[in-house]
Design a protein around this motif. Structure first.
Motif: not given
Length: 317
Positions: A279-306
């Motif tokens: 999902i990180a790759r398909q949505t344009g994030f450079p790495s899974p860790s960058t995706f997790r951090a950005a997602f948590h900051k925007a949504v308030g929860v981790a991707p897995s919890e969402y």
């Protein structure tokens, strides 16, 4: 089916009322069924709405049937609402009904005591008046909407649409909300914390100049994009692009791009079994860790919890 009761008071703001009715009315479930039943109700069978009058089919008893009550603003929100209206709102709140206000509809919620001790927002021009009249309310004039769980409030004009889309997303997921936002020709991913447009000493907003690049971002967000790439797609200099984004969206171009990527990721989390790395790759994030951090900051929860939360809600539905 989730029932929405839209409360029409005397001197109601027609734009606020229509925003709620039309946004929820066009929401469709994946199988094509309407996502909501809409009841427009009030204390009287006919109410004034500025230049015209509205004839209502439902009285205040509709609030007893509702899963969600929407309270549009009144052109002059300062006079007390009718006691029957306030009692009906208090009773609905006591039953656990979700209640949301659009624009200066927050005054009615405050008069009913439903905002006591809560953070709330309203149109920026009325925020000082709300705070002065209801000091027990923590008024935040710098956001588009506030979701306190059972009670929600929004700022003026288009922020009411943002709040409605936010509730659709919470009820039925990002895919349904995204479809509703396309019908409304509105961006889905403006967050509640985004600043209101304060129009004092500003020129009239002209969003048409950004529409081509917003569409381009929507279609190309999965690529590794730089600010220079966005400027080239917009046929503008970087400086001009930054200025127009800040004026027209309240965000920088890269923050907007990140919001689009987060929304796309939400759709993948809701509708696929794809892993986080994919999902990180398909949505344009450079790495899974960058995706997790950005997602948590925007949504308030981790991707897995969402993903767990959404699937739990879908299963319950």
């Amino acid at each position: 089916m989730h029932t929405i009761a839209v409360l029409a008071q005397q001197d109601t703001i027609a734009f606020d009322l229509a925003t709620a009715v039309e946004t929820f009315r066009h929401a469709r479930l994946p199988d094509g069924r309407p996502a909501y039943r809409i009841l427009v109700c009030g204390e009287a069978p006919e109410v004034g709405a500025g230049a015209f009058a509205l004839r209502l089919e439902h009285g205040l008893e509709a609030l007893e049937q509702a899963d969600t009550v929407i309270v549009p603003g009144r052109n002059d929100p300062r006079p007390p609402a009718g006691e029957a209206v306030l009692d009906a709102l208090r009773n609905a709140a006591a039953e656990g009904t979700r209640i949301a206000s659009i624009c200066v509809g927050a005054f009615t919620l405050a008069q009913a005591g439903l905002l006591n001790g809560l953070r709330a927002t309203t149109h920026w021009a009325a925020a000082e008046t709300l705070a002065r009249m209801h000091p027990q309310v923590e008024v935040d004039a710098d956001v588009l909407y506030v979701d306190s769980g059972q009670i929600l409030t929004s700022a003026g004009a288009a922020a009411g649409l943002d709040l409605c889309l936010h509730m659709i997303r919470k009820d039925h997921g990002t895919a349904v909300a995204a479809d509703a936002s396309r019908l409304a020709v509105a961006p889905l991913h403006r967050s509640g914390g985004q600043a209101q447009f304060i129009l004092r000493n500003r020129p009239t907003l002209q969003t048409a100049s950004l529409e081509p690049v917003l569409l381009w971002i929507e279609e190309n967000a999965h690529h590794r994009l730089t600010l220079e790439d966005l400027a080239q797609a917009a046929h503008m200099s970087v400086r001009t692009l930054n200025r127009r984004f800040h004026v027209e969206t309240g965000q920088s171009p890269m923050v907007w791009l990140n919001g689009v990527r987060i929304r796309h990721a939400q759709e993948y989390l809701e509708t696929t079994q794809h892993g986080i790395e994919r999902i990180a790759r398909q949505t344009g994030f450079p790495s899974p860790s960058t995706f997790r951090a950005a997602f948590h900051k925007a949504v308030g929860v981790a991707p897995s919890e969402y993903r767990r939360t959404f699937r739990g809600a879908a299963a319950a539905g």
